[in-house]
Enzyme design. Structure first.
Site: not given
Ligand code: ADP
Ligand code: AMP
Length: 221
Positions: A13, A92, A131, A176
């Site tokens: 995203k 969310r 990441r 998550r």
């Protein structure tokens, strides 16, 4: 135009939102980035959010909808040249989706597309644990999939400082993902019923994903 990029953590995203921001003059509104900035600055919101984020759980709906409202105010009136928003990591929950409708309506904006990045869950842990970002400008990279052109030097600003998120570890990623499955995936049918959802293969190369999203925004798919 106002759009939502929806997908689990690591779906791409943020990567896509920042590409669309530079290519289409839209503005990326990432609640994750805003909350991390609040934590860093030690604001009251940051103090409330820190432990929740480190655990991989969701910050309260009131806090995140509040910061999105302020961000939309800062963007200004879309009919008077205010830029379109790319919602990245928001909404969310069903309550946030409802708040977003109100926040947009109050400001004369409409929601044009909800783009779901469809990814293979097994790939997400590798995406997230690899990441890293430029500590100076925030440009996103990956150990295997997106190294800077010159090792150790940011492509965008030339900085040699990089950082990793404290919540990008395997254990927190599992929480998550569970949060995504339990609270975020169920909002897709709300948008599907309104005919807003289009799906893009998030496992394709970064540039191919951007092209697929742009085709949707240009009404070609
Ligand atoms: P999100 O914002 O959905 O959590 P990111 O955009 O930060 O996800 O992407 C997670 C990691 O995966 C980043 O390191 C990014 O460079 C990498 N990545 C994003 N999209 C792709 C893709 N299509 N293929 C391979 N790696 C990707
Ligand atoms: P992200 O950068 O989108 O991966 O978000 C990082 C963390 O910030 C999440 O794991 C949550 O703790 C928090 N967060 C970000 N956006 C939201 C949101 N819309 N609702 C609740 N919590 C959020």
């Amino acid at each position: 135009m106002n759009i939502i990029l929806l997908g689990p953590p690591g779906a791409g995203k943020g990567t896509q939102a920042s590409r669309l921001e530079s290519e289409r003059g839209m503005v990326q509104l990432s609640t994750g980035d805003m909350l991390r900035a609040a934590v860093k600055a030690g604001t009251p919101v940051g103090l409330q959010a820190k432990a929740v984020m480190e655990a991989g759980e969701l910050v309260s709906d009131a806090i995140v909808s509040g910061i999105i409202g302020e961000s939309l105010d800062a963007l200004g009136d879309e009919t008077q040249g205010g830029r379109g928003a790319i919602f990245d990591g928001y909404p969310r929950t069903a309550a946030q989706a409802e708040s977003l409708d109100t926040l947009l309506t109050e400001r004369g904006r409409t929601l044009d597309h909800v783009i779901e990045l469809v990814v293979d869950e097994d790939a997400l842990v590798a995406r997230i644990t690899g990441r890293f970002t430029c500590a100076n400008c925030g440009a996103g990279y990956h150990d295997s999939f997106k190294q800077p052109a010159v090792a150790g030097v940011c492509d965008v600003c030339g900085s040699t400082e990089f950082k990793r998120r404290p919540d990008d570890n395997e254990e927190t990623v599992r929480t998550r993902m569970a949060e995504y499955r339990a609270k975020t995936a169920p909002i897709l049918p709300i948008y599907e019923a309104r005919g807003l959802v289009q799906r893009v293969d998030g496992m394709a190369d970064i540039a191919e994903v951007t092209a697929a999203i742009e085709a949707i925004l240009d009404g070609q798919s």
